[in-house]
Design an enzyme around this catalytic site. Structure first.
Site, PDB file in Angstrom:
ATOM      1  N   GLN A 109       0.017   2.673  -1.026  1.00 55.81           N
ATOM      2  CA  GLN A 109       0.601   2.216  -2.303  1.00 55.81           C
ATOM      3  C   GLN A 109       0.840   3.421  -3.213  1.00 55.81           C
ATOM      4  O   GLN A 109       1.874   3.549  -3.867  1.00 55.81           O
ATOM      5  CB  GLN A 109      -0.346   1.233  -2.990  1.00 55.81           C
ATOM      6  CG  GLN A 109      -0.539  -0.055  -2.210  1.00 55.81           C
ATOM      7  CD  GLN A 109      -1.306  -1.112  -2.999  1.00 55.81           C
ATOM      8  OE1 GLN A 109      -2.025  -0.807  -3.951  1.00 55.81           O
ATOM      9  NE2 GLN A 109      -1.171  -2.361  -2.605  1.00 55.81           N
ATOM     10  N   TYR A 121      -5.086  15.651   3.751  1.00 56.68           N
ATOM     11  CA  TYR A 121      -5.994  16.081   4.823  1.00 56.68           C
ATOM     12  C   TYR A 121      -5.316  15.831   6.167  1.00 56.68           C
ATOM     13  O   TYR A 121      -4.754  14.748   6.387  1.00 56.68           O
ATOM     14  CB  TYR A 121      -7.262  15.228   4.699  1.00 56.68           C
ATOM     15  CG  TYR A 121      -8.395  15.550   5.629  1.00 56.68           C
ATOM     16  CD1 TYR A 121      -9.347  16.516   5.302  1.00 56.68           C
ATOM     17  CD2 TYR A 121      -8.556  14.835   6.814  1.00 56.68           C
ATOM     18  CE1 TYR A 121     -10.412  16.768   6.151  1.00 56.68           C
ATOM     19  CE2 TYR A 121      -9.626  15.092   7.664  1.00 56.68           C
ATOM     20  CZ  TYR A 121     -10.542  16.061   7.321  1.00 56.68           C
ATOM     21  OH  TYR A 121     -11.597  16.315   8.153  1.00 56.68           O
ATOM     22  N   HIS A 218       3.411   6.923 -16.146  1.00 50.07           N
ATOM     23  CA  HIS A 218       4.190   5.873 -15.462  1.00 50.07           C
ATOM     24  C   HIS A 218       3.344   5.251 -14.343  1.00 50.07           C
ATOM     25  O   HIS A 218       3.272   4.023 -14.199  1.00 50.07           O
ATOM     26  CB  HIS A 218       5.483   6.488 -14.904  1.00 50.07           C
ATOM     27  CG  HIS A 218       6.329   5.527 -14.129  1.00 50.07           C
ATOM     28  ND1 HIS A 218       6.987   4.459 -14.708  1.00 50.07           N
ATOM     29  CD2 HIS A 218       6.621   5.460 -12.810  1.00 50.07           C
ATOM     30  CE1 HIS A 218       7.641   3.780 -13.776  1.00 50.07           C
ATOM     31  NE2 HIS A 218       7.428   4.363 -12.613  1.00 50.07           N
ATOM     32  N   ARG A 223      -0.281   0.967 -12.266  1.00 55.55           N
ATOM     33  CA  ARG A 223      -1.457   0.772 -11.414  1.00 55.55           C
ATOM     34  C   ARG A 223      -2.736   0.449 -12.170  1.00 55.55           C
ATOM     35  O   ARG A 223      -3.717   0.042 -11.548  1.00 55.55           O
ATOM     36  CB  ARG A 223      -1.669   2.017 -10.534  1.00 55.55           C
ATOM     37  CG  ARG A 223      -0.476   2.352  -9.641  1.00 55.55           C
ATOM     38  CD  ARG A 223      -0.100   1.217  -8.708  1.00 55.55           C
ATOM     39  NE  ARG A 223       1.023   1.581  -7.846  1.00 55.55           N
ATOM     40  CZ  ARG A 223       1.487   0.815  -6.867  1.00 55.55           C
ATOM     41  NH1 ARG A 223       0.930  -0.356  -6.622  1.00 55.55           N
ATOM     42  NH2 ARG A 223       2.507   1.199  -6.136  1.00 55.55           N
TER      43      ARG A 223
HETATM   44  C1  LIG Z   1       2.310  -4.634  -8.663  1.00 53.97           C
HETATM   45  C2  LIG Z   1       3.193  -3.872  -7.692  1.00 53.97           C
HETATM   46  C3  LIG Z   1       3.673  -4.509  -6.552  1.00 53.97           C
HETATM   47  C4  LIG Z   1       4.500  -3.812  -5.640  1.00 53.97           C
HETATM   48  N1  LIG Z   1       4.928  -4.441  -4.503  1.00 53.97           N
HETATM   49  C5  LIG Z   1       5.706  -3.771  -3.612  1.00 53.97           C
HETATM   50  C6  LIG Z   1       6.160  -4.387  -2.385  1.00 53.97           C
HETATM   51  O1  LIG Z   1       5.884  -5.548  -2.130  1.00 53.97           O
HETATM   52  N2  LIG Z   1       6.901  -3.641  -1.525  1.00 53.97           N
HETATM   53  C7  LIG Z   1       7.250  -2.346  -1.777  1.00 53.97           C
HETATM   54  O2  LIG Z   1       7.952  -1.736  -0.970  1.00 53.97           O
HETATM   55  N3  LIG Z   1       6.841  -1.744  -2.914  1.00 53.97           N
HETATM   56  C8  LIG Z   1       6.075  -2.404  -3.826  1.00 53.97           C
HETATM   57  N4  LIG Z   1       5.647  -1.769  -4.972  1.00 53.97           N
HETATM   58  C9  LIG Z   1       6.023  -0.348  -5.179  1.00 53.97           C
HETATM   59  C10 LIG Z   1       7.134  -0.221  -6.245  1.00 53.97           C
HETATM   60  O3  LIG Z   1       8.315  -0.859  -5.837  1.00 53.97           O
HETATM   61  C11 LIG Z   1       7.418   1.276  -6.506  1.00 53.97           C
HETATM   62  O4  LIG Z   1       7.871   1.877  -5.299  1.00 53.97           O
HETATM   63  C12 LIG Z   1       6.192   2.038  -6.973  1.00 53.97           C
HETATM   64  O5  LIG Z   1       5.540   1.343  -7.996  1.00 53.97           O
HETATM   65  C13 LIG Z   1       6.619   3.424  -7.471  1.00 53.97           C
HETATM   66  O6  LIG Z   1       7.332   3.258  -8.668  1.00 53.97           O
HETATM   67  P1  LIG Z   1       8.479   4.247  -9.110  1.00 53.97           P
HETATM   68  O7  LIG Z   1       9.558   4.330  -8.062  1.00 53.97           O
HETATM   69  O8  LIG Z   1       8.922   3.840 -10.492  1.00 53.97           O
HETATM   70  O9  LIG Z   1       7.655   5.638  -9.210  1.00 53.97           O
HETATM   71  P2  LIG Z   1       8.082   7.120  -8.868  1.00 53.97           P
HETATM   72  O10 LIG Z   1       8.433   7.259  -7.440  1.00 53.97           O
HETATM   73  O11 LIG Z   1       6.990   8.000  -9.393  1.00 53.97           O
HETATM   74  O12 LIG Z   1       9.358   7.343  -9.694  1.00 53.97           O
HETATM   75  C14 LIG Z   1       9.317   7.409 -11.127  1.00 53.97           C
HETATM   76  C15 LIG Z   1      10.710   7.139 -11.638  1.00 53.97           C
HETATM   77  O13 LIG Z   1      11.551   8.217 -11.196  1.00 53.97           O
HETATM   78  C16 LIG Z   1      12.830   7.714 -10.834  1.00 53.97           C
HETATM   79  N5  LIG Z   1      13.076   8.017  -9.427  1.00 53.97           N
HETATM   80  C17 LIG Z   1      12.203   8.583  -8.543  1.00 53.97           C
HETATM   81  N6  LIG Z   1      12.783   8.765  -7.349  1.00 53.97           N
HETATM   82  C18 LIG Z   1      14.046   8.284  -7.463  1.00 53.97           C
HETATM   83  C19 LIG Z   1      15.143   8.159  -6.574  1.00 53.97           C
HETATM   84  N7  LIG Z   1      15.078   8.597  -5.322  1.00 53.97           N
HETATM   85  N8  LIG Z   1      16.270   7.606  -7.037  1.00 53.97           N
HETATM   86  C20 LIG Z   1      16.369   7.163  -8.302  1.00 53.97           C
HETATM   87  N9  LIG Z   1      15.366   7.250  -9.213  1.00 53.97           N
HETATM   88  C21 LIG Z   1      14.217   7.791  -8.794  1.00 53.97           C
HETATM   89  C22 LIG Z   1      12.821   6.224 -11.125  1.00 53.97           C
HETATM   90  O14 LIG Z   1      13.281   6.008 -12.445  1.00 53.97           O
HETATM   91  C23 LIG Z   1      11.358   5.871 -11.076  1.00 53.97           C
HETATM   92  O15 LIG Z   1      11.009   4.735 -11.829  1.00 53.97           O
HETATM   93  C24 LIG Z   1       4.845  -2.440  -5.890  1.00 53.97           C
HETATM   94  C25 LIG Z   1       4.365  -1.827  -7.060  1.00 53.97           C
HETATM   95  C26 LIG Z   1       3.547  -2.518  -7.942  1.00 53.97           C
HETATM   96  C27 LIG Z   1       3.035  -1.804  -9.169  1.00 53.97           C
END
Ligand SMILES: Cc1cc2nc3c(=O)[nH]c(=O)nc-3n(C[C@H](O)[C@H](O)[C@H](O)COP(=O)(O)OP(=O)(O)OC[C@H]3O[C@@H](n4cnc5c(N)ncnc54)[C@H](O)[C@@H]3O)c2cc1C
Length: 303
Positions: A109, A121, A218, A223
């Site tokens: 996750q 690791y 973020h 989390r």
């Molecule tokens: C309660 C919960 C349930 C979830 N359930 C699932 C699930 O069922 N299945 C699943 O696959 N995932 C799941 N996730 C994961 C979720 O979809 C995100 O992948 C994860 O929370 C990372 O978030 P993020 O992409 O915003 O973070 P980061 O990867 O840290 O990115 C931060 C921000 O940077 C930008 N960014 C980063 N990389 C890119 C890119 N390549 N293109 C465009 N913008 C980018 C976006 O604005 C993003 O919000 C879950 C998350 C939570 C918190």
């Protein structure tokens, strides 16, 4: 036991060495530096290094030559303004490097947060320890009846005992076979990179995780939230306590404008205006889906 006596001794040696520095120092973070904060049954979070403090955020926002500080109140006011208006780049000027020990299923996750630098690791090179996450009895919950992605009441009695013994026994048996496969004992032994595929996702791994404060907040917003799985939330909670001491102004603003804040859709705002005008707004006339109406009421504390 999250740390071996050797690891404890290495940390004590690191903390006994101090050097004068011209860099920004956060007294709150210095107290955390190198100490391992226990999480779950064998895990921990440990601050390895950091850069910047609250004043570094203001310094960047003002693009100043010196500390850029007019007064402490000004600094806090500026940080709150930046947080409130999503002016995020000054927060990227602070960084933290953590050493984290966590079960593999939690790591899956965590790794979804792509805006960090990670070094894990190597189980191709090294032998994994016989350490598995076994939930405490009160975390051994049943599948939630209302949320497919959640848990309900804790299991009890015989069912709880049976589940715990399966979790323990299966992990131990898998580890026994892992050890047997890699042990040489006069024979070649299977490569570590192959033998590890037999191990369950409850086994612990470790990594160094470096991230800037904006992206860390973020991560924590998602989390440390009640909807996050308990096993990752406890790591986020431990990190929140570190951030609170590292950048107290930024953390307070984060609590007020992110953790404790809610986002409302235009339909929700419309309902809120109608309610404030004295109209009886209900699920039937709100113009939202059943789920959105429930979330709206939850955000108003009316659930
Ligand atoms: C309660 C919960 C349930 C979830 N359930 C699932 C699930 O069922 N299945 C699943 O696959 N995932 C799941 N996730 C994961 C979720 O979809 C995100 O992948 C994860 O929370 C990372 O978030 P993020 O992409 O915003 O973070 P980061 O990867 O840290 O990115 C931060 C921000 O940077 C930008 N960014 C980063 N990389 C890119 C890119 N390549 N293109 C465009 N913008 C980018 C976006 O604005 C993003 O919000 C879950 C998350 C939570 C918190």
């Amino acid at each position: 036991m999250p740390l071996s006596p050797e690891a404890e001794a290495e940390i004590a040696a690191l903390r006994s060495e101090t050097k004068p520095t011209l860099r920004a120092v956060s007294e709150g973070m210095e107290a955390h530096l190198h100490h391992a904060i226990p999480v779950l049954d064998h895990g921990f979070v440990r601050v390895v290094d950091y850069m910047g403090d609250d004043s570094a955020i203001c310094q960047a926002a003002r693009v100043s030559y010196g500390r850029g500080t007019k007064s402490v109140q000004n600094d806090e006011g500026l940080i709150r303004y930046l947080m409130r208006h999503w002016h995020s780049t000054p927060f990227e000027m602070c960084e933290v490097k953590l050493h984290v020990k966590l079960p593999v299923f939690v790591a899956r996750q965590w790794i979804r947060h792509r805006t960090a630098n990670v070094n894990e690791y190597s189980a191709r090179y090294s032998i994994l320890d016989r350490e598995f996450y076994i939930p405490a009895p009160d975390s051994l919950a049943a599948q939630s009846a209302v949320n497919n992605q959640g848990r309900g009441e804790a299991l009890a009695g015989e069912e709880a005992e049976r589940v715990l013994s399966w979790l323990r026994d299966d992990a131990m048996r898998a580890y026994d076979h892992y050890e047997a496969m890699i042990s040489r004992d006069g024979q070649q032994g299977l490569a570590r990179e192959l033998a590890r595929m037999n191990l369950p996702a409850s086994i612990y791994t470790q990594w160094y995780w470096k991230v800037d404060l904006h992206n860390l907040l973020h991560f924590l917003r998602l989390r440390a939230d009640a909807h996050a799985q308990y096993e990752i939330r406890v790591y986020a909670d431990a990190i929140c306590n570190v951030v609170k001491d590292w950048v107290p102004f930024a953390y307070r603003a984060f609590e007020d404008y992110r953790l404790g804040a809610v986002t409302m859709s235009s339909q929700m705002m419309d309902c809120l205006r109608r309610m404030l005008a004295g109209e009886a707004v209900t699920e039937d006339n709100c113009g939202m889906s059943k789920r959105e109406w429930r979330e709206f009421r939850e955000s108003l504390g009316q659930a």
